[in-house]
Write a protein that holds these residues in place. Structure first.
Motif, PDB file in Angstrom:
ATOM      1  N   LEU A 102      21.493  27.656  55.573  1.00 32.00           N
ATOM      2  CA  LEU A 102      21.820  28.090  54.220  1.00 32.00           C
ATOM      3  C   LEU A 102      23.316  28.366  54.140  1.00 32.00           C
ATOM      4  O   LEU A 102      23.865  29.081  54.970  1.00 32.00           O
ATOM      5  CB  LEU A 102      21.035  29.354  53.860  1.00 32.00           C
ATOM      6  CG  LEU A 102      21.266  29.908  52.460  1.00 32.00           C
ATOM      7  CD1 LEU A 102      20.754  28.918  51.409  1.00 32.00           C
ATOM      8  CD2 LEU A 102      20.565  31.240  52.293  1.00 32.00           C
ATOM      9  N   LEU A 103      23.968  27.778  53.148  1.00 30.90           N
ATOM     10  CA  LEU A 103      25.411  27.967  53.005  1.00 30.90           C
ATOM     11  C   LEU A 103      25.721  29.252  52.254  1.00 30.90           C
ATOM     12  O   LEU A 103      26.359  30.146  52.784  1.00 30.90           O
ATOM     13  CB  LEU A 103      26.027  26.765  52.294  1.00 30.90           C
ATOM     14  CG  LEU A 103      27.506  26.845  51.972  1.00 30.90           C
ATOM     15  CD1 LEU A 103      28.331  27.174  53.216  1.00 30.90           C
ATOM     16  CD2 LEU A 103      27.977  25.537  51.381  1.00 30.90           C
ATOM     17  N   PHE A 104      25.297  29.350  51.018  1.00 24.88           N
ATOM     18  CA  PHE A 104      25.575  30.526  50.201  1.00 24.88           C
ATOM     19  C   PHE A 104      24.272  31.064  49.618  1.00 24.88           C
ATOM     20  O   PHE A 104      23.385  30.304  49.275  1.00 24.88           O
ATOM     21  CB  PHE A 104      26.471  30.180  48.995  1.00 24.88           C
ATOM     22  CG  PHE A 104      27.746  29.493  49.342  1.00 24.88           C
ATOM     23  CD1 PHE A 104      28.660  30.061  50.213  1.00 24.88           C
ATOM     24  CD2 PHE A 104      28.058  28.262  48.782  1.00 24.88           C
ATOM     25  CE1 PHE A 104      29.836  29.427  50.512  1.00 24.88           C
ATOM     26  CE2 PHE A 104      29.244  27.621  49.079  1.00 24.88           C
ATOM     27  CZ  PHE A 104      30.136  28.200  49.944  1.00 24.88           C
ATOM     28  N   THR A 105      24.222  32.377  49.488  1.00 22.40           N
ATOM     29  CA  THR A 105      23.148  32.970  48.711  1.00 22.40           C
ATOM     30  C   THR A 105      23.590  32.993  47.258  1.00 22.40           C
ATOM     31  O   THR A 105      24.784  32.825  46.949  1.00 22.40           O
ATOM     32  CB  THR A 105      22.841  34.406  49.170  1.00 22.40           C
ATOM     33  OG1 THR A 105      23.978  35.231  48.915  1.00 22.40           O
ATOM     34  CG2 THR A 105      22.460  34.456  50.643  1.00 22.40           C
ATOM     35  N   GLU A 158      32.540  35.648  46.968  1.00 19.18           N
ATOM     36  CA  GLU A 158      32.796  35.943  48.375  1.00 19.18           C
ATOM     37  C   GLU A 158      32.099  34.897  49.237  1.00 19.18           C
ATOM     38  O   GLU A 158      30.991  35.116  49.721  1.00 19.18           O
ATOM     39  CB  GLU A 158      32.272  37.339  48.724  1.00 19.18           C
ATOM     40  CG  GLU A 158      32.912  38.459  47.949  1.00 19.18           C
ATOM     41  CD  GLU A 158      34.346  38.716  48.376  1.00 19.18           C
ATOM     42  OE1 GLU A 158      34.657  38.504  49.561  1.00 19.18           O
ATOM     43  OE2 GLU A 158      35.140  39.107  47.520  1.00 19.18           O
ATOM     44  N   VAL A 159      32.753  33.754  49.445  1.00 19.92           N
ATOM     45  CA  VAL A 159      32.083  32.644  50.128  1.00 19.92           C
ATOM     46  C   VAL A 159      32.777  32.200  51.410  1.00 19.92           C
ATOM     47  O   VAL A 159      32.243  31.374  52.144  1.00 19.92           O
ATOM     48  CB  VAL A 159      31.941  31.432  49.173  1.00 19.92           C
ATOM     49  CG1 VAL A 159      31.022  31.779  48.016  1.00 19.92           C
ATOM     50  CG2 VAL A 159      33.293  30.960  48.684  1.00 19.92           C
ATOM     51  N   SER A 160      33.939  32.726  51.731  1.00 25.11           N
ATOM     52  CA  SER A 160      34.696  32.216  52.880  1.00 25.11           C
ATOM     53  C   SER A 160      33.978  32.461  54.215  1.00 25.11           C
ATOM     54  O   SER A 160      33.955  31.585  55.081  1.00 25.11           O
ATOM     55  CB  SER A 160      36.099  32.809  52.910  1.00 25.11           C
ATOM     56  OG  SER A 160      36.046  34.211  53.001  1.00 25.11           O
ATOM     57  N   LYS A 161      33.355  33.619  54.394  1.00 27.90           N
ATOM     58  CA  LYS A 161      32.642  33.888  55.655  1.00 27.90           C
ATOM     59  C   LYS A 161      31.427  32.975  55.798  1.00 27.90           C
ATOM     60  O   LYS A 161      31.147  32.466  56.876  1.00 27.90           O
ATOM     61  CB  LYS A 161      32.209  35.353  55.718  1.00 27.90           C
ATOM     62  CG  LYS A 161      33.350  36.313  55.945  1.00 27.90           C
ATOM     63  CD  LYS A 161      32.858  37.733  55.995  1.00 27.90           C
ATOM     64  CE  LYS A 161      34.021  38.689  56.094  1.00 27.90           C
ATOM     65  NZ  LYS A 161      33.581  40.087  56.041  1.00 27.90           N
ATOM     66  N   SER A 162      30.713  32.779  54.698  1.00 24.78           N
ATOM     67  CA  SER A 162      29.539  31.909  54.729  1.00 24.78           C
ATOM     68  C   SER A 162      29.944  30.470  55.023  1.00 24.78           C
ATOM     69  O   SER A 162      29.273  29.776  55.780  1.00 24.78           O
ATOM     70  CB  SER A 162      28.792  31.959  53.399  1.00 24.78           C
ATOM     71  OG  SER A 162      28.245  33.220  53.198  1.00 24.78           O
ATOM     72  N   THR A 175      17.605  21.748  51.839  1.00 21.05           N
ATOM     73  CA  THR A 175      17.596  20.476  52.557  1.00 21.05           C
ATOM     74  C   THR A 175      19.018  20.133  52.963  1.00 21.05           C
ATOM     75  O   THR A 175      19.916  20.095  52.111  1.00 21.05           O
ATOM     76  CB  THR A 175      17.045  19.337  51.675  1.00 21.05           C
ATOM     77  OG1 THR A 175      15.760  19.710  51.196  1.00 21.05           O
ATOM     78  CG2 THR A 175      16.934  18.047  52.459  1.00 21.05           C
ATOM     79  N   VAL A 176      19.247  19.911  54.253  1.00 19.17           N
ATOM     80  CA  VAL A 176      20.538  19.496  54.779  1.00 19.17           C
ATOM     81  C   VAL A 176      20.308  18.261  55.638  1.00 19.17           C
ATOM     82  O   VAL A 176      19.545  18.312  56.590  1.00 19.17           O
ATOM     83  CB  VAL A 176      21.210  20.604  55.619  1.00 19.17           C
ATOM     84  CG1 VAL A 176      22.592  20.170  56.087  1.00 19.17           C
ATOM     85  CG2 VAL A 176      21.303  21.905  54.841  1.00 19.17           C
TER      86      VAL A 176
END
Length: 127
Positions: free
Chosen positions: A35-38, A46-50, A116-117
């Motif tokens: 999972l990339l982002f919630t 706030e997406v840089s850590k994810s 799906t990835v």
């Protein structure tokens, strides 16, 4: 009788070959379903850590990775319902990795697969 036995053997060999090819395909394309982002991370920005965690998990390069065909779907209440995009990562001068990402935040309620990835290595330079 011998013809039936030969036909049966050929049929079983064909089934075995298809099974082996299916297993090899799953193992070769065994992309981790990360999972990339919630939905909350997307809302807050706030997406840089994810992204960094996702990049490492998928073994993407640090500086050359590009996202294209980004699509975000909102429901009637302006809540994020799904996200889809393609990641292009030039592995070297002659090939690149193309990763398709799809996440449905509202599909979990319907019992569908929400993430799906898939990843493929392409033997030429990206356009």
């Amino acid at each position: 009788m011998a013809k039936n036995k030969a036909a049966e053997t050929i049929c079983w060999l064909a089934i075995l070959a298809l099974l082996i090819l299916s297993i090899v395909n799953v193992v070769y394309k065994g992309t981790k379903q990360t999972l990339l982002f919630t939905r909350d991370e997307l809302k807050s920005g706030e997406v840089s850590k994810s992204w960094e965690s996702f990049r490492k998990e998928q073994q993407l390069s640090q500086n050359n990775t590009k996202i294209e065909s980004f699509r975000l779907t909102l429901d009637r209440n302006q809540n994020i319902s799904s996200m889809r995009f393609t990641v292009i990562d030039p592995s070297d001068d002659n090939s690149y990795t193309m990763l398709d990402y799809s996440s449905c935040f509202l599909c979990e309620d319907k019992g569908e697969d929400g993430l799906t990835v898939t990843s493929d290595k392409v033997d030429r330079k990206p356009a």
